[in-house]
Write a protein that holds these residues in place. Sequence first.
Motif, PDB file in Angstrom:
ATOM      1  N   ASN A 182     -31.336 -38.470 -54.426  1.00 37.38           N
ATOM      2  CA  ASN A 182     -32.424 -37.869 -53.648  1.00 37.38           C
ATOM      3  C   ASN A 182     -33.753 -37.926 -54.386  1.00 37.38           C
ATOM      4  OD1 ASN A 182     -29.964 -37.101 -52.484  1.00 37.38           O
ATOM      5  ND2 ASN A 182     -30.831 -35.232 -51.631  1.00 37.38           N
ATOM      6  N   TYR A 183     -33.697 -37.771 -55.706  1.00 37.99           N
ATOM      7  CA  TYR A 183     -34.878 -37.865 -56.573  1.00 37.99           C
ATOM      8  C   TYR A 183     -34.506 -38.826 -57.692  1.00 37.99           C
ATOM      9  CZ  TYR A 183     -35.253 -33.578 -53.949  1.00 37.99           C
ATOM     10  OH  TYR A 183     -35.239 -32.677 -52.925  1.00 37.99           O
ATOM     11  N   ALA A 249     -40.278 -32.008 -53.912  1.00 38.49           N
ATOM     12  CA  ALA A 249     -38.840 -31.887 -53.679  1.00 38.49           C
ATOM     13  C   ALA A 249     -38.513 -31.281 -52.319  1.00 38.49           C
ATOM     14  CB  ALA A 249     -38.198 -31.065 -54.792  1.00 38.49           C
ATOM     15  N   GLU A 250     -39.242 -30.257 -51.925  1.00 32.48           N
ATOM     16  CA  GLU A 250     -38.947 -29.601 -50.647  1.00 32.48           C
ATOM     17  C   GLU A 250     -39.236 -30.532 -49.472  1.00 32.48           C
ATOM     18  OE1 GLU A 250     -37.450 -26.841 -50.242  1.00 32.48           O
ATOM     19  OE2 GLU A 250     -37.583 -25.902 -52.216  1.00 32.48           O
ATOM     20  N   GLU A 251     -40.346 -31.249 -49.548  1.00 33.11           N
ATOM     21  CA  GLU A 251     -40.696 -32.177 -48.474  1.00 33.11           C
ATOM     22  C   GLU A 251     -39.653 -33.282 -48.347  1.00 33.11           C
ATOM     23  OE1 GLU A 251     -44.047 -35.611 -47.701  1.00 33.11           O
ATOM     24  OE2 GLU A 251     -44.731 -33.658 -48.452  1.00 33.11           O
ATOM     25  N   ILE A 252     -39.238 -33.828 -49.488  1.00 33.73           N
ATOM     26  CA  ILE A 252     -38.213 -34.879 -49.476  1.00 33.73           C
ATOM     27  C   ILE A 252     -36.902 -34.328 -48.920  1.00 33.73           C
ATOM     28  CG2 ILE A 252     -36.792 -36.369 -50.954  1.00 33.73           C
ATOM     29  CD1 ILE A 252     -39.279 -36.640 -52.788  1.00 33.73           C
ATOM     30  N   ASN A 253     -36.545 -33.130 -49.342  1.00 40.38           N
ATOM     31  CA  ASN A 253     -35.304 -32.506 -48.884  1.00 40.38           C
ATOM     32  C   ASN A 253     -35.334 -32.275 -47.372  1.00 40.38           C
ATOM     33  OD1 ASN A 253     -32.698 -31.163 -49.888  1.00 40.38           O
ATOM     34  ND2 ASN A 253     -33.612 -29.532 -48.656  1.00 40.38           N
ATOM     35  N   ASP A 254     -36.464 -31.777 -46.884  1.00 38.35           N
ATOM     36  CA  ASP A 254     -36.592 -31.505 -45.442  1.00 38.35           C
ATOM     37  C   ASP A 254     -36.495 -32.793 -44.623  1.00 38.35           C
ATOM     38  OD1 ASP A 254     -36.899 -28.842 -46.035  1.00 38.35           O
ATOM     39  OD2 ASP A 254     -39.075 -28.804 -45.730  1.00 38.35           O
ATOM     40  N   ALA A 255     -37.105 -33.867 -45.132  1.00 41.81           N
ATOM     41  CA  ALA A 255     -37.072 -35.147 -44.413  1.00 41.81           C
ATOM     42  C   ALA A 255     -35.652 -35.695 -44.350  1.00 41.81           C
ATOM     43  CB  ALA A 255     -38.002 -36.150 -45.090  1.00 41.81           C
ATOM     44  N   ARG A 256     -34.927 -35.600 -45.462  1.00 43.03           N
ATOM     45  CA  ARG A 256     -33.545 -36.074 -45.477  1.00 43.03           C
ATOM     46  C   ARG A 256     -32.686 -35.218 -44.541  1.00 43.03           C
ATOM     47  NH1 ARG A 256     -32.284 -39.469 -50.247  1.00 43.03           N
ATOM     48  NH2 ARG A 256     -30.106 -39.107 -49.687  1.00 43.03           N
ATOM     49  N   MET A 257     -32.920 -33.916 -44.572  1.00 46.28           N
ATOM     50  CA  MET A 257     -32.122 -33.018 -43.733  1.00 46.28           C
ATOM     51  C   MET A 257     -32.349 -33.298 -42.245  1.00 46.28           C
ATOM     52  SD  MET A 257     -29.795 -30.789 -44.195  1.00 46.28           S
ATOM     53  CE  MET A 257     -30.081 -30.287 -45.894  1.00 46.28           C
TER      54      MET A 257
END
Length: 375
Positions: A182-183, A249-257
């Motif tokens: 993810n990162y 990290a939060e933006e990337i996480n939200d997009a993946r989710m």
Amino acid sequence: MINFNVPPYTGKEMDYIRQAVESQKICGDGQFTRKCNEWIEEKTKTRKCLLTTSCTHATELAALLSDIQPGDEVIMPAYTFVSTADAFVLRGAVPVFVDIRPDTMNLDETLIEGAITEKTKAIVPVHYAGVACEMDTIMDIAKRHGLVVIEDAAQGIMSSYKGKALGTFGEFGCFSFHETKNYSMGEGGALLIREEKDIEEAEIIREKGTNRSKYFRGQIDKYTWVNYGSSYLPSDMNAAYLYAQLEMAEEINDARMACWNRYYKNLTPLMEAGKIGLPVVPDGCVHNAHMFYIKTADLEERTRLIAFLKKNDIMAVFHYIPLHTAPAGQRFGRFHGQDIHTTKESERLLRLPMYYRLKVDVVDGICDKIKEFYQ
């Protein structure tokens, strides 16, 4: 062609790498390495984080810190990447593989106790797809039997179990920042340390067996060789690449989710029709959308589906070959009990494209092709 994976990129990476270069401190433990360590410590509430050159090396560090010796046994799932076992095989230990749960693909916590012998030293739960193992049960078993717990949380950053970050339950936790994660920092990882007593030794082993970390903190006026060790420090340029993503990290996480949820919603009718299986996330587990997979009826159907998707310019891939079936697994380890689910479920599992900036309309198109295959 819709790629299976595209390494994450935010746009700040090159600026941060340039800053690292201009600082004239590009080796390990520069400014960006410290920033990454501090970010992970704050995010996970772990006592100490040490960035490493890989999750493999983080696990090797954990094995050294746990004093794994030749002949020791280490319990782990057979459905995992080779590094999970390699770190202990290098110490002369024996990986003892147990069967997995068919719902989460994690090791079956009910089988751990039966695999314990007088030689057992550690349990290594692997949080597959960023979905937590049943950590309450595992930690209870470890406590009652005096065993070390080393979490393979390679896929688990930003995931949690009952409100606590993965990688922070055991004495040690290991993250991966490989390009498929993810990162990413290309190749890289991190060791999470729970106990204060282990920090200094970890710093020494990670710094080639020297007390260089204490020197840089001004605690000693010169550093020297004090113990065995190796070089587990990543370049600060790699850390600079990673930090650009941790900031988002939060933006990337939200997009993946969003993509993960779109897959699940689109493919639920096929699951309800009994055509495929979908991922299971137990109560109390918060996952990080590391991957989205489906389960076909069997290996033959999966092979046909992969070929069908490839013909339609969609790259979908299977995952691990169970370690106990591999030549090295048979040479160095053993399987405890019956392989009821590990091989069967591994042959059904198919991973679909999942990465930051994957568009939801592309997800819709992938799902349409899967539906077309099953029609």
